[in-house]
Write an enzyme that holds these catalytic residues in place. Structure first.
Site, PDB file in Angstrom:
ATOM      1  N   ASP A  89       0.866  -1.171   0.000  1.00 15.78           N
ATOM      2  CA  ASP A  89       0.000   0.000   0.000  1.00 15.78           C
ATOM      3  C   ASP A  89       0.907   1.227   0.000  1.00 15.78           C
ATOM      4  O   ASP A  89       2.004   1.194   0.555  1.00 15.78           O
ATOM      5  CB  ASP A  89      -0.874  -0.037   1.261  1.00 15.78           C
ATOM      6  CG  ASP A  89      -1.998   0.992   1.237  1.00 15.78           C
ATOM      7  OD1 ASP A  89      -2.003   1.826   0.320  1.00 15.78           O
ATOM      8  OD2 ASP A  89      -2.845   0.942   2.128  1.00 15.78           O
ATOM      9  N   SER A  90       0.447   2.301  -0.616  1.00 14.07           N
ATOM     10  CA  SER A  90       1.316   3.471  -0.812  1.00 14.07           C
ATOM     11  C   SER A  90       1.653   4.225   0.464  1.00 14.07           C
ATOM     12  O   SER A  90       2.578   5.018   0.499  1.00 14.07           O
ATOM     13  CB  SER A  90       0.655   4.444  -1.779  1.00 14.07           C
ATOM     14  OG  SER A  90      -0.473   5.056  -1.167  1.00 14.07           O
ATOM     15  N   ASP A 143      -1.973   8.426  -3.126  1.00 13.36           N
ATOM     16  CA  ASP A 143      -3.220   9.159  -3.362  1.00 13.36           C
ATOM     17  C   ASP A 143      -3.668   9.858  -2.094  1.00 13.36           C
ATOM     18  O   ASP A 143      -3.181   9.560  -1.004  1.00 13.36           O
ATOM     19  CB  ASP A 143      -4.328   8.203  -3.827  1.00 13.36           C
ATOM     20  CG  ASP A 143      -4.674   7.161  -2.754  1.00 13.36           C
ATOM     21  OD1 ASP A 143      -3.761   6.762  -1.998  1.00 13.36           O
ATOM     22  OD2 ASP A 143      -5.835   6.750  -2.682  1.00 13.36           O
ATOM     23  N   CYS A 309     -13.721 -28.328   7.159  1.00  8.36           N
ATOM     24  CA  CYS A 309     -12.468 -27.619   6.868  1.00  8.36           C
ATOM     25  C   CYS A 309     -11.266 -28.542   7.049  1.00  8.36           C
ATOM     26  O   CYS A 309     -11.215 -29.348   7.983  1.00  8.36           O
ATOM     27  CB  CYS A 309     -12.333 -26.403   7.783  1.00  8.36           C
ATOM     28  SG  CYS A 309     -10.808 -25.452   7.547  1.00  8.36           S
ATOM     29  N   CYS A 311      -8.046 -27.280   7.278  1.00 10.05           N
ATOM     30  CA  CYS A 311      -6.899 -26.448   7.682  1.00 10.05           C
ATOM     31  C   CYS A 311      -6.127 -27.129   8.812  1.00 10.05           C
ATOM     32  O   CYS A 311      -6.641 -28.044   9.471  1.00 10.05           O
ATOM     33  CB  CYS A 311      -7.372 -25.060   8.109  1.00 10.05           C
ATOM     34  SG  CYS A 311      -8.029 -24.958   9.786  1.00 10.05           S
ATOM     35  N   CYS A 314      -8.143 -27.186  12.149  1.00 11.46           N
ATOM     36  CA  CYS A 314      -9.301 -28.088  12.199  1.00 11.46           C
ATOM     37  C   CYS A 314      -8.905 -29.560  12.142  1.00 11.46           C
ATOM     38  O   CYS A 314      -9.661 -30.426  12.584  1.00 11.46           O
ATOM     39  CB  CYS A 314     -10.277 -27.755  11.079  1.00 11.46           C
ATOM     40  SG  CYS A 314     -11.141 -26.182  11.328  1.00 11.46           S
ATOM     41  N   HIS A 340      -6.829 -20.639  10.889  1.00 10.68           N
ATOM     42  CA  HIS A 340      -8.092 -21.154  10.333  1.00 10.68           C
ATOM     43  C   HIS A 340      -8.774 -20.114   9.447  1.00 10.68           C
ATOM     44  O   HIS A 340      -9.223 -20.436   8.332  1.00 10.68           O
ATOM     45  CB  HIS A 340      -9.047 -21.561  11.455  1.00 10.68           C
ATOM     46  CG  HIS A 340     -10.444 -21.772  10.963  1.00 10.68           C
ATOM     47  ND1 HIS A 340     -10.847 -22.917  10.302  1.00 10.68           N
ATOM     48  CD2 HIS A 340     -11.536 -20.955  10.986  1.00 10.68           C
ATOM     49  CE1 HIS A 340     -12.118 -22.798   9.941  1.00 10.68           C
ATOM     50  NE2 HIS A 340     -12.561 -21.630  10.350  1.00 10.68           N
TER      51      HIS A 340
END
Length: 377
Positions: A89-90, A143, A309, A311, A314, A340
């Site tokens: 991000d700028s 910006d 799930c 992951c 889990c 998760h």
């Protein structure tokens, strides 16, 4: 560089080739603000959580440890041991949100560091130089982030300034990418569309910045107080005026529902702190609704967070155990929750890409929203 593989309505299934690897879109970028995920999640963990891109912040890395230090360490990829794409991000949003006292001038913004109060100046050239030192894959143009709400005149003046700053950003990046001392000479530049909820200002700005022929385009200044309906309307009205053959990025958004709605309107890139932040506060995203693990009903629950799930959390740990860790304020509890939630988000993006390829995105979206609105059992 960016190629649309197929479409389902306005939803795009694309691919962006970068110097640090391929990004399959739509994509969710995991937020590693200072070069690390909050919640003690390592870059090795991220590799196992289907992470394609991490987002780090120019302003935060500039004030600590310092972008010159990051450059001396070989750039952020080497510094944090991450070999996939990084978007920075700028720093514009942080300048406007964190700096209590600031002066906006044509050359840039004068403000004080939120860490030690020292005076800092940041303009388009400085933002590009910092991001070049960080050596991210994708740099965001500097910006002005106007407040919400803002008057029409303020918004128009702000957007015009952002356009002038974009021109300077592009020129400075071209210069930096030509230097022998630059680490990443293939750094990409994304411009940012602004205009608040003023549809005509948004559309005109989209048309104007499209002429710059940048590597990608973002919608900024949304999810800052306007309603979801207003945000969706602005996305729907603005995206058609941005180049379809370039990635479109909705900054700082959002919930799973926000992402589904924006994908349907042609957005490719997303980032948000929600999965990590909510995880640290005991909230898990599941395929059967959002779960508050601090609720007493999970005290003796030996099931995983989400039985559908796969992951790492889990596969091994119970709701009761993770709840205990959170109550005891053990770091492991935060780590398991964040792990998760990131996996959930990245898996959802896989499902979205698959649904677009199969031409059934609307059906997928409807079913997913119904699941998300269920009450977690």
């Amino acid at each position: 560089m960016y190629k649309i593989l197929c479409k389902d309505g306005s939803a795009k299934r694309g691919r962006l080739e970068t110097v640090h690897g391929t990004i399959e879109t739509p994509v969710f970028m995991n937020v590693a603000t200072v070069g690390a995920m909050k919640g003690a999640v390592s870059t090795e963990d991220l590799q196992h959580l289907k992470t394609q891109v991490v987002l780090s912040n120019t302003y935060h890395l500039h004030v600590r440890p310092g972008d010159e230090i990051v450059k001396k360490m070989g750039g952020l990829h080497k510094f944090m041991t991450w070999d996939k794409p990084i978007l920075t991000d700028s720093g514009g949003f942080q300048v406007f949100s964190l700096a209590g006292l600031r002066k906006i001038k044509e050359e840039g913004v004068y403000f004080n560091s939120h860490i030690d109060g020292r005076k800092i100046f940041m303009g388009p050239e400085q933002s590009m130089q910092i991001q070049s030192n960080i050596a991210s894959t994708i740099a965001m143009a500097f910006d002005e982030c106007p407040p919400h709400p803002a008057t029409r005149q303020y918004m128009q003046n702000s957007v015009d300034r952002t356009t002038r700053w974009l021109e300077r950003c592009k020129k400075e990046m071209s210069r930096l990418n030509s230097l022998d001392t630059t680490i990443n000479k293939s750094q990409l530049l994304f411009g940012i569309n602004q205009g608040g909820t003023f549809e005509d200002i948004r559309v005109e700005h989209a048309k104007r910045i499209s002429e710059f022929n940048l590597d990608g385009y973002a919608l900024g200044g949304l999810a800052v107080g306007e309603s979801h309906a207003e945000m969706y309307d602005i996305i729907e009205k603005t995206v058609p005026y941005l180049p379809e053959d370039k990635p479109t990025y909705l900054m700082g958004v959002g919930t799973p529902a926000n992402i589904l709605e924006a994908v349907e309107r042609g957005v490719d890139f997303f980032d948000c702190v929600y999965p990590a932040r909510n995880g640290r506060h005991g909230h898990a995203y599941t395929n059967h609704g959002k779960m508050n693990l601090m609720n007493k009903k999970y005290e003796l629950d030996d099931r995983p967070l989400d039985e559908t799930c796969d992951c790492p959390t889990c596969r091994k740990y119970s709701r009761a155990y993770i709840r205990h860790l959170l109550k005891a304020k053990e770091m492991l509890g935060l780590r398991l929750m964040v792990t998760h939630n990131l996996y959930f988000y990245n898996s959802m993006m896989e499902e979205i890409r698959d649904a677009i390829e199969k031409g059934c995105f609307k059906e997928y979206k409807k079913k997913k929203l119904e699941q998300l609105e269920e009450e977690a059992k």
